[in-house]
Structures are given as C-alpha cells and as structure tokens.
Write an enzyme that holds these catalytic residues in place. Structure first.
Site, mmCIF file in Angstrom:
data_model
loop_
_atom_site.group_PDB
_atom_site.id
_atom_site.type_symbol
_atom_site.label_atom_id
_atom_site.label_comp_id
_atom_site.label_asym_id
_atom_site.label_seq_id
_atom_site.Cartn_x
_atom_site.Cartn_y
_atom_site.Cartn_z
ATOM 1 N N TYR A 40 -4.051 -8.013 16.735
ATOM 2 C CA TYR A 40 -4.096 -7.145 15.551
ATOM 3 C C TYR A 40 -5.381 -6.305 15.566
ATOM 4 C CZ TYR A 40 -4.114 -6.020 10.489
ATOM 5 O OH TYR A 40 -4.140 -5.383 9.273
ATOM 6 N N ASP A 48 11.037 3.343 5.916
ATOM 7 C CA ASP A 48 10.734 1.905 5.967
ATOM 8 C C ASP A 48 11.958 1.174 6.479
ATOM 9 O OD1 ASP A 48 10.039 -0.906 5.010
ATOM 10 O OD2 ASP A 48 8.374 0.165 4.078
ATOM 11 N N ASP A 99 12.391 2.799 11.703
ATOM 12 C CA ASP A 99 11.475 1.945 12.456
ATOM 13 C C ASP A 99 10.399 2.860 13.036
ATOM 14 O OD1 ASP A 99 10.122 0.463 14.353
ATOM 15 O OD2 ASP A 99 11.909 -0.543 15.118
ATOM 16 N N LEU A 129 0.842 -1.202 0.000
ATOM 17 C CA LEU A 129 0.000 0.000 0.000
ATOM 18 C C LEU A 129 0.875 1.249 0.000
ATOM 19 C CD1 LEU A 129 -2.777 -1.083 2.556
ATOM 20 C CD2 LEU A 129 -2.682 -1.444 0.083
#
Ligand code: NAD
Length: 255
Positions: A161, A36, A57, A17
């Site tokens: 999650y 990233d 991070d 994405l």
C-alpha cells in the site's frame, strides 16, 4: 476555476471520501458522474441527487473511458477526482515464518492503488484536453488524486500500500508538468486517518485508537473535510503539482 457549469467524475464516488466529494461538487453546481463498483450506493446517490452513476473499475480501460464519456455528455469535463479504494495486501516483508511477502498480492495492490489512478488520470485528462480553455490562464481542468500519509510513513506490514501511494505522490509533479501545456492542473491529497465506511464496524475502535494520536484536532478526519479541500483545489488556480497532507499533523509511527 469555477465549478458550476462543469462536469466532474468522481472515481470511488460511492465510498467515504468520494461520496462527500460528490455531494460537495454537486452542491457547487457541477454535473457529477459517480464511477464506482458499489452499485447500491451509486444508484442511491443517483436517485437522491440526480447525479449519474456509471459502474466503473478504475483499473479497466474501457470502463473508465465509458465513465469519462458519460461525464462529457453532461457538460465540459473539467474535474476528475480519484478516491477509489479496494483490497490491499499486507504483511511484513519477511514473515515470522521466514516466508517473503506475497508477490501476487503486491502486484494486485499496485494495480488497484497506483495503476488505477494512472488509468483514470490519463483518460480524464485526455477528455479535459478537448475542452476550450476557461479563463485568462488558459486553464482547462484539474485532476485530484488521493494518496495517503502512508506514502511517507508506511507502517510495518503496509509495504504494498505504501509503495502504491508513494507512486501516486511521485506521479503528481511529473503529471502536472506533462499537462501544463494543456492547462490541466494535478494535485494530490494525502489523508491521515479518516473515519469512512472503509473501516466498517471497526470505525469506533479506530477512532478510539487513532483519535488521541492526532496532535490537533484529536480525532480522525471527517469526509467533508476532504471534500472541502477538493473544492478549494478546484477553485484555486495556483495550486498545482503539489501533494497536500490532510492529517491534523499526524505522523504514522512504525506500527
Ligand atoms: N479513510 C482513510 O483513513 C484514508 C486515509 C488515507 C488514504 N485514504 C485513501 O482514500 C481513498 C478512499 O478511501 P475511503 O476511506 O473513502 O474508502 P471507501 O472504502 O469508503 O471507498 C472506496 C470506494 O472505492 C470503490 N472501489 C473499490 N475498488 C474500486 C475500483 N477498482 N474501481 C472503482 N471504484 C472502486 C469502493 O466500492 C468504494 O465505494 C483510498 O484510496 C484510500 O487509500 C483513505
């Protein structure tokens, strides 16, 4: 808000994405920082598009500060998109063996998927607050976060999650309210199932499994569809404090 002339940070910008978002914002004229942990992909994007890759991070204060600072050197930071992922622990709350779900795994999932989003949002918004207002509405910028429809319909085995994504949903309105005096909008996208490298080689199988379950279109989402929504959120100044489902009307079943 006009995208051209702004700088943007895309956390997770080397992922499925995220990469589509980097491409879209770059094409619309933003100077983009890809933040990233995937060095190879990040550097490949740097080389191909002329965007800037900063190893970051999302859960680390100093690293996100450095990525934000890098974006500020490219132009006024007005766009922050967080689409990072990472490992998520799972399992039933009480396993078949009678053991309760692992506490360390829960904490790690919350750290990556909720604390990381909070960390990026607060540091990016602080940089946006230093910019001059752009328009008659006194808008300074926009933060786009990524939740999941699992925030609403977490499936069996997805508790950590779903809890983290529910947290991202819960932060959206209050962050928009907090940042409103500064002219910074906050919008969250809650994707359904999107075919991205996150699924690796299982992608084809997942398409065959999920595709027919999506009412219309009968397929998984494509990353450019997510990126198109990011662009619209940036450009539509009246979108704020909202979570937008992007799911083809999919509602996750219990499992
Ligand atoms: N793909 C889907 O079906 C789907 C559905 C709902 C929600 N989402 C959410 O969208 C986001 C992106 O998903 P994706 O499918 O593009 O995943 P992806 O695995 O393709 O990309 C995730 C990117 O995040 C990077 N990353 C991992 N840990 C990081 C960290 N700590 N800091 C910074 N970057 C880090 C990875 O290197 C990778 O480039 C995730 O938050 C995911 O939960 C995805």
């Amino acid at each position: 808000m006009q995208i051209a002339g702004s700088s943007a940070i895309v956390v997770g910008g080397a992922g499925g994405l995220g990469e589509a978002t980097v491409r879209r914002l770059h094409a619309a004229g933003a100077a983009v920082v890809v933040a990233d942990l995937a060095d190879d992909k990040g550097k490949a994007l740097e080389e191909e598009l002329g965007v800037r890759y900063v190893r970051t991070d999302a859960t680390d204060e100093d690293e996100v500060r450095a990525a934000v600072a890098a974006a500020e050197t490219l132009g006024p930071l007005r766009i922050s998109v967080d689409a990072h992922g990472g490992p998520a622990s799972g399992g039933r709350l009480i396993g078949r063996d009678g053991e309760p779900l692992d506490l360390a795994g829960f904490r790690q999932t919350i750290d990556i998927y909720l604390t990381g989003v909070f960390n990026v949002m607060r540091l990016a918004a602080a940089a946006m607050a230093r910019q001059e207002p752009l328009d008659d509405d006194q808008g300074r910028g926009v933060v786009v976060n990524t939740a999941s429809i699992a925030a609403y319909e977490g499936q069996i085995g997805q508790l950590p999650y779903a809890a983290a994504k529910g947290g991202v949903v819960g932060m959206t309105l209050v962050a928009a309210r907090d940042l409103s005096p500064l002219g910074i909008r906050v919008v969250t996208i809650a994707p359904g199932t999107f075919l991205t490298p996150a699924y690796g080689k299982a992608g084809d199988q997942l398409e065959a499994y999920w595709g027919p379950q999506v009412p219309h279109p009968r397929r998984m989402g494509r990353s450019p569809e997510y990126a198109a929504l990011v662009q619209h959120i940036c450009e539509n100044d009246y979108l704020n404090g909202e979570v937008i489902r992007l799911d083809g009307a999919l509602r996750f079943p219990p499992k």
